[in-house]
Design a protein around this motif. Sequence first.
Motif, PDB file in Angstrom:
ATOM      1  N   ASN A 207      -0.169 -20.946   9.555  1.00  0.00           N
ATOM      2  CA  ASN A 207       0.098 -20.179   8.334  1.00  0.00           C
ATOM      3  C   ASN A 207       0.660 -21.091   7.241  1.00  0.00           C
ATOM      4  O   ASN A 207       0.279 -20.989   6.067  1.00  0.00           O
ATOM      5  CB  ASN A 207       1.096 -19.055   8.616  1.00  0.00           C
ATOM      6  CG  ASN A 207       0.479 -17.908   9.393  1.00  0.00           C
ATOM      7  OD1 ASN A 207      -0.750 -17.824   9.528  1.00  0.00           O
ATOM      8  ND2 ASN A 207       1.306 -17.015   9.912  1.00  0.00           N
ATOM      9  N   TYR A 208       1.565 -21.969   7.643  1.00  0.00           N
ATOM     10  CA  TYR A 208       2.186 -22.872   6.668  1.00  0.00           C
ATOM     11  C   TYR A 208       1.152 -23.825   6.067  1.00  0.00           C
ATOM     12  O   TYR A 208       1.128 -24.040   4.850  1.00  0.00           O
ATOM     13  CB  TYR A 208       3.301 -23.665   7.340  1.00  0.00           C
ATOM     14  CG  TYR A 208       3.884 -24.743   6.457  1.00  0.00           C
ATOM     15  CD1 TYR A 208       4.599 -24.418   5.297  1.00  0.00           C
ATOM     16  CD2 TYR A 208       3.704 -26.091   6.761  1.00  0.00           C
ATOM     17  CE1 TYR A 208       5.119 -25.405   4.479  1.00  0.00           C
ATOM     18  CE2 TYR A 208       4.226 -27.080   5.947  1.00  0.00           C
ATOM     19  CZ  TYR A 208       4.935 -26.733   4.800  1.00  0.00           C
ATOM     20  OH  TYR A 208       5.436 -27.714   3.984  1.00  0.00           O
ATOM     21  N   PHE A 211      -1.074 -21.903   3.681  1.00  0.00           N
ATOM     22  CA  PHE A 211      -0.327 -21.608   2.449  1.00  0.00           C
ATOM     23  C   PHE A 211      -0.220 -22.850   1.569  1.00  0.00           C
ATOM     24  O   PHE A 211      -0.443 -22.793   0.356  1.00  0.00           O
ATOM     25  CB  PHE A 211       1.073 -21.099   2.802  1.00  0.00           C
ATOM     26  CG  PHE A 211       2.100 -21.364   1.739  1.00  0.00           C
ATOM     27  CD1 PHE A 211       2.165 -20.561   0.606  1.00  0.00           C
ATOM     28  CD2 PHE A 211       2.972 -22.455   1.842  1.00  0.00           C
ATOM     29  CE1 PHE A 211       3.099 -20.841  -0.399  1.00  0.00           C
ATOM     30  CE2 PHE A 211       3.889 -22.716   0.846  1.00  0.00           C
ATOM     31  CZ  PHE A 211       3.956 -21.903  -0.279  1.00  0.00           C
ATOM     32  N   ASP A 214      -3.344 -23.763  -0.423  1.00  0.00           N
ATOM     33  CA  ASP A 214      -3.584 -22.904  -1.588  1.00  0.00           C
ATOM     34  C   ASP A 214      -2.540 -23.138  -2.673  1.00  0.00           C
ATOM     35  O   ASP A 214      -2.858 -23.151  -3.871  1.00  0.00           O
ATOM     36  CB  ASP A 214      -3.565 -21.426  -1.167  1.00  0.00           C
ATOM     37  CG  ASP A 214      -4.764 -21.050  -0.313  1.00  0.00           C
ATOM     38  OD1 ASP A 214      -5.788 -21.771  -0.392  1.00  0.00           O
ATOM     39  OD2 ASP A 214      -4.681 -20.079   0.449  1.00  0.00           O
ATOM     40  N   ALA A 215      -1.280 -23.320  -2.271  1.00  0.00           N
ATOM     41  CA  ALA A 215      -0.202 -23.487  -3.244  1.00  0.00           C
ATOM     42  C   ALA A 215      -0.355 -24.777  -4.040  1.00  0.00           C
ATOM     43  O   ALA A 215      -0.074 -24.816  -5.242  1.00  0.00           O
ATOM     44  CB  ALA A 215       1.150 -23.457  -2.537  1.00  0.00           C
ATOM     45  N   ILE A 227      10.286 -21.145   1.890  1.00  0.00           N
ATOM     46  CA  ILE A 227       9.010 -20.711   2.461  1.00  0.00           C
ATOM     47  C   ILE A 227       9.342 -20.083   3.802  1.00  0.00           C
ATOM     48  O   ILE A 227       9.781 -20.786   4.725  1.00  0.00           O
ATOM     49  CB  ILE A 227       8.037 -21.897   2.663  1.00  0.00           C
ATOM     50  CG1 ILE A 227       7.935 -22.753   1.399  1.00  0.00           C
ATOM     51  CG2 ILE A 227       6.674 -21.406   3.132  1.00  0.00           C
ATOM     52  CD1 ILE A 227       7.357 -22.017   0.208  1.00  0.00           C
ATOM     53  N   GLN A 234       2.200 -13.158   7.707  1.00  0.00           N
ATOM     54  CA  GLN A 234       2.195 -13.555   6.310  1.00  0.00           C
ATOM     55  C   GLN A 234       3.281 -14.606   6.043  1.00  0.00           C
ATOM     56  O   GLN A 234       4.193 -14.780   6.837  1.00  0.00           O
ATOM     57  CB  GLN A 234       2.440 -12.347   5.394  1.00  0.00           C
ATOM     58  CG  GLN A 234       3.766 -11.653   5.670  1.00  0.00           C
ATOM     59  CD  GLN A 234       3.999 -10.458   4.781  1.00  0.00           C
ATOM     60  OE1 GLN A 234       3.473 -10.378   3.677  1.00  0.00           O
ATOM     61  NE2 GLN A 234       4.776  -9.485   5.251  1.00  0.00           N
ATOM     62  N   VAL A 235       3.132 -15.284   4.923  1.00  0.00           N
ATOM     63  CA  VAL A 235       4.129 -16.259   4.458  1.00  0.00           C
ATOM     64  C   VAL A 235       4.825 -15.660   3.257  1.00  0.00           C
ATOM     65  O   VAL A 235       4.183 -15.271   2.290  1.00  0.00           O
ATOM     66  CB  VAL A 235       3.470 -17.592   4.076  1.00  0.00           C
ATOM     67  CG1 VAL A 235       4.508 -18.557   3.513  1.00  0.00           C
ATOM     68  CG2 VAL A 235       2.767 -18.210   5.277  1.00  0.00           C
ATOM     69  N   CYS A 237       7.534 -16.155   0.214  1.00  0.00           N
ATOM     70  CA  CYS A 237       8.145 -17.230  -0.575  1.00  0.00           C
ATOM     71  C   CYS A 237       9.189 -16.679  -1.543  1.00  0.00           C
ATOM     72  O   CYS A 237       9.062 -15.569  -2.076  1.00  0.00           O
ATOM     73  CB  CYS A 237       7.067 -17.972  -1.392  1.00  0.00           C
ATOM     74  SG  CYS A 237       5.773 -18.651  -0.355  1.00  0.00           S
TER      75      CYS A 237
END
Length: 240
Positions: A207-208, A211, A214-215, A227, A234-235, A237
């Motif tokens: 997941n990390y 993320f 995309d981030a 985070i 889900q992540v 933030c």
Amino acid sequence: MKRINWNNIRLVVILLAVVFLYSFSGNRNETRWLEKSEVSFVQPENFITLDEVNKLLIQNYDTVTDIRKDKLDLNKLEKSLDQNPMIEKAEVYTTVDGKLKAIIRQKTPVARVYKGAKSYYIDTEGGEMPLSSSYTARVPLVTGALDSVEPSRLQQVLLYLYKNDFLKKNIIGIQVTPNGNLKMLSRNYDYVIEFGKPVSVERKFKNYMAFLQDAVKSKAIEEYKTINLKFTQQVVCTKK
């Protein structure tokens, strides 16, 4: 009168000569004095130095040239090397030209622990490994209340980080909180990763990584303070 088979006699004589020469050569080889030692390391990192290994090899002798081959206990030498806290496995043997050789596989650290005034590495088997005066491993620093987390759970996290090239470069620190949660620090960004309990390790790290990919594209990553990976679906933030 039975004829003598000279071919058979010659064959027997040749065989006896070969046995004698082999025995003589073997005995001479075993009683010869060693001339030098050679040490090779499987890994490029040297947590234990060449001089330290050589001292363990010759042990009660001043130099390797004081050792006769037939007086050498190779099994004892290997066990002595294996007991060194830096060494995972050693192979020791002698050659016909009088060399004492050792092949050294060192332990591999996956994290460096700071526990009070004590500092040491954790290796791939979960054991303690002392710091080296000759080499410093680039591994995550682990601090905090280590007694609040099960060692095997923490080891699962450390091994996952070590085996993943991306995470190995990205995660530089792990703090263990009194309630057994993990907080992690990134090499490139100043946010805190709230990992939570050391469970669902693979899912949380995947997941990390998703993320982060995309981030970085959206350039929003500089805005985050924390985070949160505690929720495996889900992540979450938090912005600064």
